[in-house]
Design a protein around this motif. Sequence first.
Motif, PDB file in Angstrom:
ATOM      1  N   LYS A 261       0.811  -1.221   0.000  1.00 41.89           N
ATOM      2  CA  LYS A 261       0.000   0.000   0.000  1.00 41.89           C
ATOM      3  C   LYS A 261       0.839   1.263   0.000  1.00 41.89           C
ATOM      4  CE  LYS A 261      -3.737   1.229   1.881  1.00 41.89           C
ATOM      5  NZ  LYS A 261      -4.966   1.500   2.622  1.00 41.89           N
ATOM      6  N   PHE A 262       1.872   1.272   0.805  1.00 37.74           N
ATOM      7  CA  PHE A 262       2.601   2.522   0.980  1.00 37.74           C
ATOM      8  C   PHE A 262       3.972   2.545   0.313  1.00 37.74           C
ATOM      9  CE2 PHE A 262      -0.317   2.225   4.619  1.00 37.74           C
ATOM     10  CZ  PHE A 262      -1.025   3.403   4.453  1.00 37.74           C
ATOM     11  N   GLY A 263       4.337   1.427  -0.327  1.00 40.75           N
ATOM     12  CA  GLY A 263       5.598   1.412  -1.056  1.00 40.75           C
ATOM     13  C   GLY A 263       6.815   1.547  -0.164  1.00 40.75           C
ATOM     14  N   VAL A 264       6.757   0.945   1.002  1.00 39.75           N
ATOM     15  CA  VAL A 264       7.909   0.999   1.903  1.00 39.75           C
ATOM     16  C   VAL A 264       8.479  -0.402   2.070  1.00 39.75           C
ATOM     17  CG1 VAL A 264       7.163   3.033   3.175  1.00 39.75           C
ATOM     18  CG2 VAL A 264       6.334   0.780   3.860  1.00 39.75           C
ATOM     19  N   LYS A 265       9.623  -0.509   2.678  1.00 37.91           N
ATOM     20  CA  LYS A 265      10.226  -1.822   2.943  1.00 37.91           C
ATOM     21  C   LYS A 265      10.270  -2.038   4.454  1.00 37.91           C
ATOM     22  CE  LYS A 265      11.613  -3.861  -0.875  1.00 37.91           C
ATOM     23  NZ  LYS A 265      10.176  -3.923  -1.192  1.00 37.91           N
ATOM     24  N   ALA A 266      10.059  -3.285   4.847  1.00 38.83           N
ATOM     25  CA  ALA A 266      10.131  -3.574   6.275  1.00 38.83           C
ATOM     26  C   ALA A 266      11.366  -4.408   6.578  1.00 38.83           C
ATOM     27  CB  ALA A 266       8.881  -4.307   6.716  1.00 38.83           C
ATOM     28  N   GLN A 267      12.051  -4.053   7.637  1.00 32.34           N
ATOM     29  CA  GLN A 267      13.209  -4.843   8.079  1.00 32.34           C
ATOM     30  C   GLN A 267      12.937  -5.323   9.494  1.00 32.34           C
ATOM     31  OE1 GLN A 267      16.612  -2.297   7.670  1.00 32.34           O
ATOM     32  NE2 GLN A 267      16.755  -2.659   5.463  1.00 32.34           N
ATOM     33  N   VAL A 268      13.023  -6.632   9.674  1.00 34.93           N
ATOM     34  CA  VAL A 268      12.692  -7.180  10.980  1.00 34.93           C
ATOM     35  C   VAL A 268      13.915  -7.838  11.586  1.00 34.93           C
ATOM     36  CG1 VAL A 268      11.114  -8.681  12.230  1.00 34.93           C
ATOM     37  CG2 VAL A 268      10.376  -7.583  10.124  1.00 34.93           C
ATOM     38  N   LYS A 269      14.229  -7.456  12.799  1.00 33.03           N
ATOM     39  CA  LYS A 269      15.448  -7.966  13.442  1.00 33.03           C
ATOM     40  C   LYS A 269      15.269  -9.444  13.798  1.00 33.03           C
ATOM     41  CE  LYS A 269      18.947  -6.032  16.441  1.00 33.03           C
ATOM     42  NZ  LYS A 269      19.207  -5.402  17.727  1.00 33.03           N
ATOM     43  N   ASN A 270      14.178  -9.720  14.455  1.00 30.07           N
ATOM     44  CA  ASN A 270      13.931 -11.072  14.917  1.00 30.07           C
ATOM     45  C   ASN A 270      12.771 -11.680  14.134  1.00 30.07           C
ATOM     46  OD1 ASN A 270      13.420 -13.403  16.268  1.00 30.07           O
ATOM     47  ND2 ASN A 270      13.400 -12.484  18.326  1.00 30.07           N
ATOM     48  N   GLN A 271      13.076 -12.666  13.269  1.00 26.36           N
ATOM     49  CA  GLN A 271      12.047 -13.240  12.398  1.00 26.36           C
ATOM     50  C   GLN A 271      10.856 -13.801  13.171  1.00 26.36           C
ATOM     51  OE1 GLN A 271      12.098 -13.169   8.888  1.00 26.36           O
ATOM     52  NE2 GLN A 271      13.773 -11.762   9.307  1.00 26.36           N
ATOM     53  N   GLU A 272      11.096 -14.225  14.395  1.00 27.13           N
ATOM     54  CA  GLU A 272      10.005 -14.778  15.211  1.00 27.13           C
ATOM     55  C   GLU A 272       8.904 -13.739  15.440  1.00 27.13           C
ATOM     56  OE1 GLU A 272       9.039 -17.864  16.773  1.00 27.13           O
ATOM     57  OE2 GLU A 272      10.293 -18.377  15.053  1.00 27.13           O
ATOM     58  N   ASP A 273       9.320 -12.459  15.513  1.00 27.89           N
ATOM     59  CA  ASP A 273       8.360 -11.374  15.747  1.00 27.89           C
ATOM     60  C   ASP A 273       7.285 -11.306  14.666  1.00 27.89           C
ATOM     61  OD1 ASP A 273       9.677 -10.679  18.009  1.00 27.89           O
ATOM     62  OD2 ASP A 273      10.849  -9.071  17.080  1.00 27.89           O
ATOM     63  N   LEU A 274       7.660 -11.797  13.455  1.00 27.20           N
ATOM     64  CA  LEU A 274       6.716 -11.728  12.335  1.00 27.20           C
ATOM     65  C   LEU A 274       5.467 -12.550  12.600  1.00 27.20           C
ATOM     66  CD1 LEU A 274       9.105 -11.942   9.241  1.00 27.20           C
ATOM     67  CD2 LEU A 274       7.809  -9.969  10.028  1.00 27.20           C
ATOM     68  N   LYS A 275       5.596 -13.519  13.496  1.00 25.47           N
ATOM     69  CA  LYS A 275       4.450 -14.392  13.753  1.00 25.47           C
ATOM     70  C   LYS A 275       3.480 -13.794  14.763  1.00 25.47           C
ATOM     71  CE  LYS A 275       6.915 -18.631  12.617  1.00 25.47           C
ATOM     72  NZ  LYS A 275       7.731 -19.696  13.223  1.00 25.47           N
ATOM     73  N   THR A 276       3.884 -12.701  15.384  1.00 26.88           N
ATOM     74  CA  THR A 276       3.016 -12.068  16.381  1.00 26.88           C
ATOM     75  C   THR A 276       1.629 -11.803  15.804  1.00 26.88           C
ATOM     76  OG1 THR A 276       4.997 -10.880  17.051  1.00 26.88           O
ATOM     77  CG2 THR A 276       2.910 -10.158  18.045  1.00 26.88           C
ATOM     78  N   PRO A 277       0.582 -12.348  16.422  1.00 29.16           N
ATOM     79  CA  PRO A 277      -0.754 -12.078  15.872  1.00 29.16           C
ATOM     80  C   PRO A 277      -1.240 -10.683  16.255  1.00 29.16           C
ATOM     81  CG  PRO A 277      -0.889 -13.526  17.785  1.00 29.16           C
ATOM     82  CD  PRO A 277       0.553 -13.221  17.595  1.00 29.16           C
TER      83      PRO A 277
END
Lengths: 314, 187
Positions: A261-277
């Motif tokens: 939607k906003f044309g940005v990039k996301a960088q996540v330090k801890n991949q586990e965080d991506l699973k946060t519901p």
Amino acid sequence: MKQGSHILEVLIDKFFKKRTTVKEEKLLDDFSEAYRTEEAWDNAVLGDKDELSNRMFETISNQIEHEEPKVIQHYALQWGMSIAASIVLLIGVFLWLDSDEVESQTMMFASGKQMDSVRLVDGTMIYLGAHSALSCAPDFNSKTRQVTLIRGNAFFDVARNPQKPFVISSGQIKTTVLGTSFNIDLKEDNCTVTVHTGKVNVKSQDQSVDLIPNQEAYFAGATSSLSKKTLTNSHMTRWYRRDLQLENTSLGEVLSVIEYKFGVKAQVKNQEDLKTPVTVFISHDATLSSVIEQLNYITGNLKIEMYEEIITVK
Amino acid sequence: MLTTNLNIVTSMHSSSDTALIELLKKDSKVAFEAIYRRYWEKLYLYAFKLSADRELSQNIVQDLFVSLWNKRASLSIEKLDTYLFQSVKYQIFKNYRDQKLSKEVLESRFEDFVIENPSVIDDSDLTQSLYTSINKLPSKRKEIFLMNKIHDLSVEQIASELALSNQTVKNQISSALKQLRLDLQDV
């Protein structure tokens, strides 16, 4: 009609109300015809003719090249996004063949920092994610309907036409449909096709998979392999919608929606965080910062920040 | 785009309007530009003649071509030039109705037309009122006016026929016109 009106005012008023008699109609015709004289251009009164001609044609060209983006602007408004000058709307690439009569045009659509949408002649609606580009075959809609996703992400709502299959090339795979809606996300080394409604066939050079709603084909560039998986609770295919209610969705998916939607990039330090519901509501007029603020509030212990066009999650 | 297509536009100069429209329907921008080059000046001059407004004339012509392109798929045009000029006329009338142009210009063009061509408007209310106005003119003035406008005699011819000076004839005609204009303005 008020008293003291000029006779022309009376006639033109009748003209627009379609109340002119045959004779009055003819009078207006004759009158306007009488001024269709072949007069020479007067530079002193009208300015430089060639300059004006070119300037006017440029204005006209700009307006007609933005003809499709009228749709885009409309949607951009619905999404509550400012129509900034940064929106790269439509680039027409015209390839002229040798014949005077036959000409071939490859149309190219490219979005800028924000998502755009394009309606093709056959009625198909394409929502382009930010920084995405698409081209249309010169003979689009003659026998077949062929487009190429050059880069980025696009959601296709294909108008049904069994006589003319709709084929999208994206990198090394081809997606063939008759009328359905699905999403294609083309990355440098992979490509994902996610089906929203209908049936879709995806082919690579030597493999072929059929997909039904909530199924996804994943093509890995490194191994040239095509695989299929069924999704649960996917909101990805709906990223283009006006208002988005993402319930109990993984943070990873929400970030992808934001990327589109906003044309940005996301960088996540801890991949586990991506699973946060998380459960978020992204309204059509939401700003990126308001969404990030909302996510920060919900996730509590995570720190989501935005710097230029990168979102970081710590 | 402008420069690369120039040779094709040139070769399209000789194409007929009908051929250009057929190509236009197939989304040909080259045909579109050829139509523009062929007609823009005439249409602009026409709009300017009726409005004496450069900006308005420019906008009318630009909008007309944008709409020609946008409607290309559904166009049913028999005669392109008629279609284009009619569209300009329609816009001029519309702008006149909506008071977006100086009304006096179009009105005085109309007065000129009616007075110069009394015969074209025979048998309508308007002619009636025009002839009533002519009849109300002082007899000498009426005679001179009719000789000039109906019988197409020149100022010199009228002057010699009536043994008057050219200037007198001119004055009589212009007074007659002034009177008729006043009558036309108040129906």
